[in-house]
Structures are given as C-alpha cells and as structure tokens.
Design a protein around this motif. Sequence first.
Motif, PDB file in Angstrom:
ATOM      1  N   SER A   1     -23.421  18.197   5.449  1.00  0.00           N
ATOM      2  CA  SER A   1     -22.899  18.353   4.172  1.00  0.00           C
ATOM      3  C   SER A   1     -23.083  16.888   3.416  1.00  0.00           C
ATOM      4  O   SER A   1     -22.710  15.738   4.326  1.00  0.00           O
ATOM      5  N   SER A   2     -23.340  16.912   2.235  1.00  0.00           N
ATOM      6  CA  SER A   2     -23.489  15.491   1.608  1.00  0.00           C
ATOM      7  C   SER A   2     -22.153  14.935   1.554  1.00  0.00           C
ATOM      8  O   SER A   2     -21.940  13.858   1.225  1.00  0.00           O
ATOM      9  N   LEU A   3     -20.988  15.686   1.395  1.00  0.00           N
ATOM     10  CA  LEU A   3     -19.582  15.195   1.201  1.00  0.00           C
ATOM     11  C   LEU A   3     -19.291  14.575   2.641  1.00  0.00           C
ATOM     12  O   LEU A   3     -18.666  13.648   2.568  1.00  0.00           O
ATOM     13  N   ARG A   4     -19.632  15.055   3.812  1.00  0.00           N
ATOM     14  CA  ARG A   4     -19.608  14.370   5.076  1.00  0.00           C
ATOM     15  C   ARG A   4     -19.994  12.921   5.075  1.00  0.00           C
ATOM     16  O   ARG A   4     -19.303  11.892   5.366  1.00  0.00           O
ATOM     17  N   ARG A   5     -21.313  12.634   4.488  1.00  0.00           N
ATOM     18  CA  ARG A   5     -21.796  11.558   4.646  1.00  0.00           C
ATOM     19  C   ARG A   5     -21.207  10.652   3.749  1.00  0.00           C
ATOM     20  O   ARG A   5     -20.731   9.523   3.927  1.00  0.00           O
ATOM     21  N   GLU A   6     -20.791  11.041   2.509  1.00  0.00           N
ATOM     22  CA  GLU A   6     -20.090  10.246   1.590  1.00  0.00           C
ATOM     23  C   GLU A   6     -18.461   9.865   2.165  1.00  0.00           C
ATOM     24  O   GLU A   6     -18.216   8.762   2.164  1.00  0.00           O
ATOM     25  N   LEU A   7     -17.777  10.733   2.816  1.00  0.00           N
ATOM     26  CA  LEU A   7     -16.397  10.388   3.124  1.00  0.00           C
ATOM     27  C   LEU A   7     -16.529   9.407   4.382  1.00  0.00           C
ATOM     28  O   LEU A   7     -15.720   8.536   4.560  1.00  0.00           O
ATOM     29  N   ASN A   8     -17.615   9.581   5.216  1.00  0.00           N
ATOM     30  CA  ASN A   8     -17.618   8.617   6.458  1.00  0.00           C
ATOM     31  C   ASN A   8     -18.575   7.397   6.054  1.00  0.00           C
ATOM     32  O   ASN A   8     -18.779   6.527   6.863  1.00  0.00           O
ATOM     33  N   GLY A   9     -19.059   7.471   4.887  1.00  0.00           N
ATOM     34  CA  GLY A   9     -19.994   6.213   4.205  1.00  0.00           C
ATOM     35  C   GLY A   9     -19.002   5.360   3.248  1.00  0.00           C
ATOM     36  O   GLY A   9     -18.065   4.738   3.500  1.00  0.00           O
ATOM     37  N   PRO A  10     -19.407   5.496   2.080  1.00  0.00           N
ATOM     38  CA  PRO A  10     -18.628   4.760   0.918  1.00  0.00           C
ATOM     39  C   PRO A  10     -17.087   5.029   0.800  1.00  0.00           C
ATOM     40  O   PRO A  10     -16.497   4.019   0.476  1.00  0.00           O
ATOM     41  N   PHE A  11     -16.690   6.221   1.018  1.00  0.00           N
ATOM     42  CA  PHE A  11     -15.263   6.333   0.828  1.00  0.00           C
ATOM     43  C   PHE A  11     -14.702   5.713   1.956  1.00  0.00           C
ATOM     44  O   PHE A  11     -13.550   4.811   1.788  1.00  0.00           O
ATOM     45  N   LEU A  12     -15.023   5.615   3.175  1.00  0.00           N
ATOM     46  CA  LEU A  12     -14.481   4.806   4.454  1.00  0.00           C
ATOM     47  C   LEU A  12     -14.656   3.505   3.947  1.00  0.00           C
ATOM     48  O   LEU A  12     -13.649   2.644   4.211  1.00  0.00           O
ATOM     49  N   ASP A  13     -15.757   2.922   3.606  1.00  0.00           N
ATOM     50  CA  ASP A  13     -15.732   1.517   3.188  1.00  0.00           C
ATOM     51  C   ASP A  13     -14.766   1.076   2.117  1.00  0.00           C
ATOM     52  O   ASP A  13     -14.247   0.125   2.159  1.00  0.00           O
ATOM     53  N   ALA A  14     -14.550   2.216   1.071  1.00  0.00           N
ATOM     54  CA  ALA A  14     -13.447   1.950   0.089  1.00  0.00           C
ATOM     55  C   ALA A  14     -12.139   1.596   0.662  1.00  0.00           C
ATOM     56  O   ALA A  14     -11.485   0.723   0.326  1.00  0.00           O
ATOM     57  N   LEU A  15     -11.578   2.546   1.721  1.00  0.00           N
ATOM     58  CA  LEU A  15     -10.479   2.195   2.300  1.00  0.00           C
ATOM     59  C   LEU A  15     -10.442   0.935   2.946  1.00  0.00           C
ATOM     60  O   LEU A  15      -9.287   0.280   2.910  1.00  0.00           O
ATOM     61  N   ILE A  16     -11.281   0.414   3.449  1.00  0.00           N
ATOM     62  CA  ILE A  16     -11.554  -0.596   4.222  1.00  0.00           C
ATOM     63  C   ILE A  16     -11.424  -1.836   3.241  1.00  0.00           C
ATOM     64  O   ILE A  16     -10.506  -2.840   3.537  1.00  0.00           O
ATOM     65  N   ALA A  17     -11.892  -1.781   2.026  1.00  0.00           N
ATOM     66  CA  ALA A  17     -11.867  -2.684   0.973  1.00  0.00           C
ATOM     67  C   ALA A  17     -10.680  -2.820   0.427  1.00  0.00           C
ATOM     68  O   ALA A  17     -10.182  -3.797  -0.061  1.00  0.00           O
ATOM     69  N   GLU A  18      -9.690  -1.798   0.420  1.00  0.00           N
ATOM     70  CA  GLU A  18      -8.459  -1.855   0.036  1.00  0.00           C
ATOM     71  C   GLU A  18      -7.537  -2.114   1.011  1.00  0.00           C
ATOM     72  O   GLU A  18      -6.142  -2.206   0.890  1.00  0.00           O
ATOM     73  N   GLY A  19      -7.836  -2.740   2.155  1.00  0.00           N
ATOM     74  CA  GLY A  19      -6.995  -3.475   3.262  1.00  0.00           C
ATOM     75  C   GLY A  19      -6.824  -2.506   4.505  1.00  0.00           C
ATOM     76  O   GLY A  19      -6.229  -3.026   5.328  1.00  0.00           O
ATOM     77  N   ALA A  20      -7.599  -1.510   4.646  1.00  0.00           N
ATOM     78  CA  ALA A  20      -7.220  -0.696   5.738  1.00  0.00           C
ATOM     79  C   ALA A  20      -8.140  -1.335   6.926  1.00  0.00           C
ATOM     80  O   ALA A  20      -9.217  -1.825   6.720  1.00  0.00           O
ATOM     81  N   ASP A  21      -7.657  -1.145   8.100  1.00  0.00           N
ATOM     82  CA  ASP A  21      -8.252  -1.907   9.388  1.00  0.00           C
ATOM     83  C   ASP A  21      -9.300  -0.809   9.641  1.00  0.00           C
ATOM     84  O   ASP A  21      -8.655   0.445   9.957  1.00  0.00           O
ATOM     85  N   PRO A  22     -10.414  -1.186   9.841  1.00  0.00           N
ATOM     86  CA  PRO A  22     -11.532  -0.112  10.352  1.00  0.00           C
ATOM     87  C   PRO A  22     -11.071   0.317  11.648  1.00  0.00           C
ATOM     88  O   PRO A  22     -11.439   1.566  11.986  1.00  0.00           O
ATOM     89  N   ALA A  23     -10.417  -0.151  12.673  1.00  0.00           N
ATOM     90  CA  ALA A  23     -10.042   0.037  13.941  1.00  0.00           C
ATOM     91  C   ALA A  23      -9.066   1.089  13.916  1.00  0.00           C
ATOM     92  O   ALA A  23      -8.799   1.711  15.021  1.00  0.00           O
ATOM     93  N   ALA A  24      -8.204   1.013  12.749  1.00  0.00           N
ATOM     94  CA  ALA A  24      -7.235   2.097  12.818  1.00  0.00           C
ATOM     95  C   ALA A  24      -7.767   3.487  12.598  1.00  0.00           C
ATOM     96  O   ALA A  24      -6.835   4.656  13.090  1.00  0.00           O
TER      97      ALA A  24
END
Length: 244
Positions: A56-79
């Motif tokens: 799925s293209s959506l899978r790639r987006e969620l585990n790529g740009p979307f996850l990066d956006a969460l981290i940019a907003e202060g989420a801990d990658p290890a969480a």
Amino acid sequence: MKKQQLSTLKDGARFFYGGVEWVKLDQTCGEVIALAAEPVFERAFDEENCNDWRKSSLRRELNGPFLDALIAEGADPAAFIEWESDLTADDGMTDYETAWDKIALISCELYREYRALIPKIGCWWWTLTPWTCDPEYSYRVRNVDSSGAVYWNYAYFGYRGVRPLCHLQSSISVSVPDEEGEQGLQMNRNEAVEEARDAVLDTLNDYPAEIWGDTLGAAVAALFQSKQDAQDIAEEERAKRAEG
C-alpha cells in the motif's frame, strides 16, 4: 493542557501526542494501543488500486512522512513500538499473511473488539482488512462508514479518512486537557446553547403559541433531511468520480 503518564489513563481516554489526538484502546505489557481520534487526512489506500496492505502507498506514507511529522512535533521515535498486523481477509483468506509496522491502520477484527471505545465520527475511514485476497477482486478494501458500519471500497478511492493506529510505550508522558480547560469548554458550549435557545424563542414569539410545536418539529425535520441529502449527494459524486 497538562502532562500525564500514558499508563495512568483509562481505556477510552483521549490524549495528544506528536500533534495528534489519540484514543487509548488497550494496555498490555508496557504497550498502549492508540487510534487517532479523528482522520488525520484523506488518502487512497493504494494509488495502484491494490488491497494488500504490504504494498500500500498509504502504508509507505504513514511509516515515512507521517511518522517523521509526529517526531517533528515532539514525539519520541523510541515511543513507537513495531507491531504485527493480521491481514486476514474479510472472507477468511490468509494469502497476505501479516505485516510489521510502527504506524498502521486498524483491522476489522480489532475494530469489532474495541467498538465500544470508538465512537462514530460522521465520516468514512479505512481499515487495513482486504475484502478478499482473490486476484479477481484484489482492489476491494474494508472501510467504516459514517454510521459506524463496515463496508468496502476501491483501494484507489481517495476520499476516505485515515485514522492511524500505533503501539506506544506506556511510560511516555502525553498531554491531556486539565479540569479547568474541560470546564471552560463546557461553559462555552452551554453559552452557545443558551444563545441559540434565545434566538429560537425570539423567533417563535412572533407566532401563536399553539403552533410552536409544529414549527419546531418541521424545522428539525428539515435540518435532518438537508444534512442527509448533502451526505448522499457527496457520496454519489465521489462514487461517480471513482468509477469514471
């Protein structure tokens, strides 16, 4: 807003993390299952019209740009804990097996399990469960409609909401509304209700009291029908664009 450890929240509680509002569905072995409280955007399940989550293209987006956006907003990658999704199809076929992700979608099985904690949100959104793995129908994906019922749609259909699902470390700190904030929101709502009530009463005062009941009933019916008509028209237009 105040900070609170995720493990201390009850199932069904809402919290903010990485700039997204989540609903806590369950907690076990130091992990919390969390679903986005509202769709974060609308997307096709797969731009190539494939119902296999692994491709799925959506899978790639969620585990790529979307996850990066969460981290940019202060989420801990290890969480974010990598977890395994069951890709069993609605008809029981298991050809797609499973997939491991940090961010995914809810399956129909999990949706049924946690249904009481997932209120209706008035729009359509994807699950990751395929309708079947049969190659002849490998474009059909299960989604949840505005009533909360489960339906299916074409994988390339871009007008479905995306509510990410993730497993978080239960020890992290998240943001939750404080009591004063919640009281303030309730007060604002109460004030709005009072203003609306006064406006309705001012209008009704221009008419004989004996027709108030009929007037209110007609107004409510008209509002409900207008909303229903608008939803039906929107769905028809989207379906036509998808088929065309």
